[in-house]
Structures are given as C-alpha cells and as structure tokens.
Design an enzyme around this catalytic site. Structure first.
Site, PDB file in Angstrom:
ATOM      1  N   HIS A  78     -27.552 -53.695 -18.910  1.00  0.00           N
ATOM      2  CA  HIS A  78     -26.112 -53.845 -18.682  1.00  0.00           C
ATOM      3  C   HIS A  78     -25.430 -53.895 -20.039  1.00  0.00           C
ATOM      4  O   HIS A  78     -25.556 -54.878 -20.756  1.00  0.00           O
ATOM      5  CB  HIS A  78     -25.836 -55.115 -17.868  1.00  0.00           C
ATOM      6  CG  HIS A  78     -26.450 -55.073 -16.499  1.00  0.00           C
ATOM      7  ND1 HIS A  78     -25.836 -54.450 -15.437  1.00  0.00           N
ATOM      8  CD2 HIS A  78     -27.635 -55.526 -16.028  1.00  0.00           C
ATOM      9  CE1 HIS A  78     -26.610 -54.548 -14.358  1.00  0.00           C
ATOM     10  NE2 HIS A  78     -27.712 -55.191 -14.692  1.00  0.00           N
ATOM     11  N   ASP A 168     -26.345 -51.424  -8.733  1.00  0.00           N
ATOM     12  CA  ASP A 168     -27.024 -52.636  -9.192  1.00  0.00           C
ATOM     13  C   ASP A 168     -26.076 -53.806  -9.425  1.00  0.00           C
ATOM     14  O   ASP A 168     -24.996 -53.657  -9.969  1.00  0.00           O
ATOM     15  CB  ASP A 168     -27.798 -52.365 -10.484  1.00  0.00           C
ATOM     16  CG  ASP A 168     -28.586 -53.593 -10.898  1.00  0.00           C
ATOM     17  OD1 ASP A 168     -29.495 -53.974 -10.152  1.00  0.00           O
ATOM     18  OD2 ASP A 168     -28.267 -54.197 -11.933  1.00  0.00           O
ATOM     19  N   ASP A 332     -33.540 -55.348 -17.370  1.00  0.00           N
ATOM     20  CA  ASP A 332     -32.380 -55.929 -16.678  1.00  0.00           C
ATOM     21  C   ASP A 332     -31.587 -56.804 -17.648  1.00  0.00           C
ATOM     22  O   ASP A 332     -31.099 -57.876 -17.287  1.00  0.00           O
ATOM     23  CB  ASP A 332     -32.805 -56.723 -15.433  1.00  0.00           C
ATOM     24  CG  ASP A 332     -31.602 -57.064 -14.541  1.00  0.00           C
ATOM     25  OD1 ASP A 332     -30.490 -56.579 -14.821  1.00  0.00           O
ATOM     26  OD2 ASP A 332     -31.790 -57.826 -13.568  1.00  0.00           O
TER      27      ASP A 332
END
Lengths: 451, 327
Positions: A78, A168, A332
């Site tokens: 991210h 996501d 992640d």
C-alpha cells in the site's frame, strides 16, 4: 492452464549507463537453480554473462560473505498515494522497498480516489517515474470506487497497465459480482486478487477469534470468514477459467481449499505475509504469562487484517510455503500515521509497515530450520514475478539488473524512527532481527547501500 | 498496593485481593458512622471519565471518592470535548495537564483504559471497558460472597446470562478463580466466549495457582443450566439485552427467560441457601424472576452498598494507604 502474459518492464529510476560488478557473493537465483559463489555483472541496466575483462570504470561491490539474489518482488504493498500522503507516498514507499531489498512493488488500489480509472493508474505511474526508487506496478480496482457494487472498467485498466485487479482492504463479497469479475478478467489476461473476508462474519471484528479475543473481550475475526470465501472463489474460478490470486492467507483451513482447487486444475495462486508466517495473536494479549508477548495488552501495532492467528495457523503457513500450497511471500505493507494507531484498539486502523522488516522476519524461519534460504528467496523473487507475469525475479543474462545483497546473520534492532517509510507502525519495534539488507540495485543503480 | 492502576483482576495475586477485601471491612465501618467522611484523599483530584452511560457505577465511584474527601470531577460523553472529535489520548493529556491524581474510566471499547494508563502518570481505575473487564464490580462481588459465606476458597460460583458480552462475568471469573473458588459460566451457545476458560486456566497456571477445585476446573463454560446450578454456592444472573436478538444471537427474550431465566425452582437446584446476585440493572422476568431478585437469598442490594466500600478501598490503597489501616 492459462499463462499470465508478460507485462512490459516498469521503468527503473536510475539513469546509470555504466557497468557494475557484484563480486564474490553467494549467488542464489532459484529461477535458474543456482546457489554458488559467483559474480554478477550489470551493464546498461541489464545482467550480462560472465565477468568481462574490461572493467574500466565499472563500479565494484564486494559481496564476499554475503548473499546475492534477484531483487525481491512484492505483489502487495500500500503506497497510499494518491489520497493518504500522510501515511506514505510513492517516494517514501519505494524508498522503504529498496531499504528492505525489494526492487519491484505492486501498489494496491485502495487510494483516494480508488485506482479504478486509467487516470489514477497514470498518476501513480508518473509519481513512480518521478519519485520512485523501486519499479512500481499498479493493481487496479475490481469494482468501481471499490464499493463492491459494479465492475470497474477492467479492460481499460488493463490497457493502462494494471497487472492485476483487487479491492484489497475489502472483499468482493457478492458472489454474483465476483463471478462476473472473474469471468470478465479472462478478457484482460490478468489475475483477480481477493481479500478473502466474509464481512457478515467479521462485523466489528478486531482480532482473531480465539482464546485471546475471548479474554480481551474483543469481537473476533473467525478463520471461517476467510475459508468460506476462498472455497467459494475457487469454485467460481473453476467455472470461469480465470486466475484467482488469494491475498494474505492467514487461516490453516484455507490451504485445503487451495490444494483441492489446484488438484482439479483450477488456476489459484496464493501469498502469505511475513507476519502471518512469524507472529501470533498472543501478541495482542501482550501479557505477563505469554511466552512471546513483548508488548503491552491491546497494543494497536498488533492490529492487522486478516488478523494474527494461532501457532497452528502460523505453522501451517510455513508448511504451505514449503509444499507449494502458498506460492509466495507478499508484505501487505500497510503504513499508517500515528493518529491512525494512537487510539483505542477498536478505533485503530489495521496494518503493519512491513517492507523494511520483511527479510529479517522471514529469515527467522530459515534460522529456525523450517525453511531453506533458497525456498525463502524463491518465494520473494521468481515465484511472485511468475504470478503477475512480471519481468523480474531472476539474474539470468538479459534480465533487469535488479539485485539485493544481504547478510543473513547480521543482527539489528528494529527502530521505526529510522524507517524510510512514513509508517512507523510495527509490532517488531525494539525487536532484534537477524538478517539485514546490505545493498539494493535497481536497473544497475545502487539505490540503497549500508555496506 | 504496589501498582499504579487497577485495570483488571487477571494480574492480581490472592494476597492483593485479600488486602482490598480487608480494607473494605474498614471502609464499611466508616460508612456505618454518622458522618461518613474520612480525610485520606483530601486535596486529591479524582476524575470520573464516563464515555458510556452509567448511573449506578458513576455515583458509586463519586460517593466513594467524596467519602475519602477527594475532589471529584465528572466528565461524561455528552457535553464534553468527546463530541468534538477529540481523541482519547488528547483527553488523557488534558487530564494530565489539569493535575488529575486518579482517573476512573468507563469506556465502550475493550482495552481503552490501557491506552489511558500508558499515557498517564495518574492512577487509572477501570470502571468497565467494553466486554473486557469491570474489576471493582468483581471485587464487590467477592466481598459480598465472603461476607455471606465466610470464605471464598472451594466455593462454586455459577454465572448465568450473556457471558459473551459481559465484562462483569470476565472479571468475576478471574477474581473468584484467583481466590480458589470454581466458576461455571452458563449461557446459550451463541453467548458463550469459546476459549475464555482456557485463557483463565493458562493465567492461573502462570500465577502458580491451582486450576482445579474439588475435582472440577477453576473455570468452565456450559450451556446446560442444570449442570451449572448443581452444587452452586452462588448464582449470579447477568443482564440480557434486547439488542442481542437483532444480531441473531437469541430468538426471543421470552425463550431466553424460559430456558435460562433464574426462577425459584431453578435456584432450588443450587445448594440450600445459595446466594443470588445480579450486577444490575435487572430485567425482571427475563434473566431473573422478581421473587428471586427480592427473595431472602438475594444479595442484590448488599452488592450495591458494598460497591461504595470496595471502591473506597481501591482508591485508598492506590493512593498509598496501607491495607486494613484505621481510617
């Protein structure tokens, strides 16, 4: 079985046109089955064969006693830009990537606005060309605005360069919409990445549902919320002939559904995070009787979605990586600001700033003897690259000159204040990790050097 | 008391609980005087920080503080900065800057007092956090049972009701089990926190305390009411909320009352003369029948009265008072 088409190589930030020699390291390149002392030479941004006689003007990096591997590939990060620049930007996120040995990162689309249009894709790619350290690929949203109601313009997104589709952060829970998303994705040749979470089973959930959540009085996130979605999606993938990639697997039972689908020839791949391979829900309880906890109870740095689970799940993740049920490790990486985390547990944002600790975390499994160094490097290089069809993950002649050099035994204390990432949110703060990146090369340019 | 905060009973040793109970006896004596005010907390500021509606607990803490001559400030979630989007940590820093010596906190989020306690050099008393803990309620329950039955060790405590959402049940389980009683938590399967029994047993083991009382585990979960009531010395009913039906956890309050409500017949299955308790407020006719709630075995009013004395004892000990000392 369909093969994901090759994606055009993302731009490397460097403009280094010369030659670089990485000398005398232990080269581990699982894609070619190489584990030997060898030199790596990069010229004009790509790997070239052998050690050239003419090294005039070449930069030489001494890698003796160190591991040399293809730069790591992260399918799940991210970068927060656009929209949440206080948490991370493409500049800081990719700086964190190269600090952690990652030369390729795939940016998740839960930005603001969501990456559901070619304009946003181009915005991120431009930021990467302008400010990026690592190569950046973009993942597009499955649904418009990531709202789970209607499909995004998936073909246009694919034409704009997205390497996969994902909502996501949120699951595509509507089974009919998920069926259509999978079917439609076939036209793009790109995989659909599912954040598997049956929301009806996780209302208000704060952590794994088990002994610790029962004690802390926190609403639980049961394994079954992940398992039921994966079971369903495997069937829908078989129905549509698509490629499903399961994001951040956390529950042991999920692996059974993946194995079963694969045995029937369904194209399902899966990733696991460093924290689900190494940490458990004990950490949330953070108590005096826990053998592993080193944090106070309810420390929000332990809050992550999917949640940290039990030792049996963690062990199943390691076993799954070993036997291939899980294809790769993805970070992640989820950076947050202090205001997102410095609140009561139920109000805290989920996520761990992971890029800079990923290697040290997963090497703990190697040091414990549960995985080999070659297996871990494969899970960080050629295996993820193959899933999205990225030109990365090997140091074969002609490959992009993306290299990581690391010392698997160097111990260091995690100090988030020293992170390149804006996200200081890690439960590993203050922990000593064994294994540290020494240098990272992207496209023949040394972008990180701790040697 | 060698601690800064009282957040839960899970980290209390039996001696520490005993110290609170002994001090409570002294506080009861103060409350029996014509002038119920003693000076140990004179000049101290106690802030009651209630982020969740509560009358009885807040008043109980307020009376306890005033009886000890402390200055009391009440902050509730209405009419304060809480509504302006101020975070818990902001509020905490303000309290610190204003010179609070002790903060009593009630919050809807499990663990919220832990955030505050870490930020604050003042003492923090958990006045109930989410589903997690309500340590002073458990201490007053322990005191009430000890007053009625003389000792806690070896006793069988049945707690019946919405255990899953109950901070009272969790703290009571820690408290009674730490003092050598056995606790059986009883609810319909949808309202039982699976794994809580293992969590407490693990904690007891780590404290070096026994995990078996008279052949039964120190903490058990069951959905069989009759089994829970069998041989119980204490039967505690928990409040069951109407909203649990909306989330599909219960079909109806009527069915709950029939299957799990404490009626006179059911209480008769416990030990003769078993103590009946309820943390309040009661849904009469749902989890407890009125004749049980107000019958001769009921200790409900004593619980309320003992609450003030127990909270005085906790505040006094946290402020540095010695256990059992004259006040």
């Amino acid at each position: 079985m369909s093969v994901t088409p090759r994606v055009p190589l993302a731009t490397a930030p460097g403009r280094f046109g010369g030659t670089i020699l990485v000398r005398g390291g232990r080269l581990i390149d699982p894609a070619r089955g190489i584990d030997a002392i060898a030199d790596v030479v990069i010229r004009d941004g790509r790997v070239v064969e052998g050690t050239p006689d003419q090294l005039d003007g070449a930069r030489v990096l001494d890698a003796r006693g160190l591991i040399v591997a293809p730069g790591f590939v992260d399918l799940h990060a991210h970068l927060r830009e656009p929209g949440y620049e206080y948490r991370e930007t493409v500049a800081t996120g990719t700086a964190a990537a190269v600090a952690g040995g990652f030369t390729t990162v795939c940016a998740m689309p839960n930005t603001e606005p969501a990456t559901d249009s070619p304009a946003v894709v181009e915005y991120v790619l431009q930021a990467a060309r302008r400010d990026g350290s690592a190569r950046v690929y973009v993942i597009g949203a499955i649904t418009r605005g990531r709202k789970g109601k209607a499909l995004a313009d998936m073909i246009e997104l694919a034409n704009a360069g997205v390497v996969a589709f994902s909502d996501d952060g949120d699951c595509v829970t509507d089974p009919s919409l998920m069926r259509h998303a999978l079917a439609y994705s076939v036209a793009t040749g790109r995989p659909v990445v599912q954040h598997a979470e049956e929301k009806a089973l996780t209302t208000g959930a704060q952590m794994h549902e088990g002994m610790v959540s029962a004690r802390l009085g926190l609403p639980g996130w049961p394994r079954q919320a992940e398992e039921t979605i994966v079971a369903r999606d495997c069937e829908l993938t078989a129905l549509t002939g698509a490629h499903l990639h399961v994001a951040h697997v956390s529950a042991a039972g999920t692996l059974d559904f993946i194995r079963r689908a694969r045995a029937k020839g369904t194209r399902v791949t899966a990733e696991v995070t460093p924290h689900h391979l190494t940490l458990t829900d004990d950490l949330v309880g953070g108590h005096w009787w826990s053998a592993t906890a080193s944090l106070p109870p309810y420390d929000t740095r332990t809050k992550v979605n999917p949640p940290l689970r039990e030792p049996d799940d963690r062990d199943a993740m390691v076993a799954g990586l070993r036997d291939g049920a899980i294809d790769c490790i993805a970070t992640d990486h989820a950076p947050h600001g202090t205001t997102d985390k410095h609140v009561e547990y139920a109000a805290a944002a989920s996520g761990i700033s992971n890029l800079e600790t990923a290697l040290g975390s997963v090497l703990s499994i190697v040091h414990a003897g549960a995985l080999s160094l070659v297996e871990v490097i494969a899970a960080l290089t050629c295996r993820p690259a193959g899933i999205f069809g990225l030109e990365a993950g090997t140091l074969a002649p002609g490959a992009p000159g993306d290299v990581v050099i690391f010392d698997p035994d160097r111990e260091w204390c995690v100090d988030p204040a020293q992170f390149a990432s804006k996200g200081r949110n890690t439960p590993l703060a203050g922990h000593v990790l064994r294994g540290q990146v020494v240098a990272t090369i992207v496209g023949g340019e040394v972008l990180h050097d701790r040697s | 008391m060698r601690r800064k905060d009282v957040l839960d009973l899970d980290d209390f040793a039996p001696d520490e609980i005993r110290e609170v109970l002994e001090t409570t006896v002294a506080m009861k004596e103060v409350l029996a005087r014509p002038i119920k005010r003693v000076p140990p907390l004179r000049g101290k500021t106690i802030v009651n920080c209630f982020y969740e509606a509560s009358t009885r607990t807040r008043v109980s803490f307020e009376l306890a503080a005033k009886n000890l001559s402390a200055d009391v400030v009440n902050i509730s979630s209405t009419g304060s900065s809480v509504e302006k989007g101020e975070t818990l940590v902001d509020t905490t820093r303000t309290l610190q800057a204003l010179g609070a010596d002790m903060v009593v906190m009630r919050h809807g989020a499990s663990g919220a007092p832990y955030v505050v306690a870490r930020e604050l050099s003042a003492c923090v008393i958990n006045g109930g956090d989410g589903w997690h803990a309500h340590p002073t309620q458990a201490l007053l329950d322990l005191f009430t049972v000890q007053s009625r039955l003389g000792r806690l060790e070896g006793r069988r405590i049945a707690i019946v009701g919405d255990v899953l959402h109950s901070r009272v049940a969790r703290s009571a389980a820690w408290g009674f089990a730490t003092m050598g009683a056995s606790v059986v938590l009883c609810a319909p399967p949808t309202l039982l926190p699976a794994g809580f029994d293992r969590a407490v047993l693990t904690g007891l083991r780590a404290k070096g305390l026994p995990t078996v009382v008279a052949g039964t585990p120190s903490v058990e979960l069951t959905h069989h009411l009759d089994a829970a009531l069998h041989d119980a010395d204490v039967v505690m009913a928990l409040r069951v909320q109407r909203e649990r039906m909306d989330s599909g956890l219960l079909p109806s309050l009527r069915e709950y009352a029939r299957a799990y409500g404490l009626t006179r017949d059911r209480v008769a299955k416990a030990r003769f003369g078993a103590v009946v308790m309820h943390p309040g407020p009661m849904n009469e006719g749902v989890e407890i029948a009125p004749d049980v709630a107000y019958g001769g075995q009921s200790a409900v009013e004593e619980q309320v009265a003992n609450g003030v004395a127990v909270r005085m004892a906790v505040m006094y000990l946290l402020a540095g008072g010695r256990g059992g000392a004259a006040v």
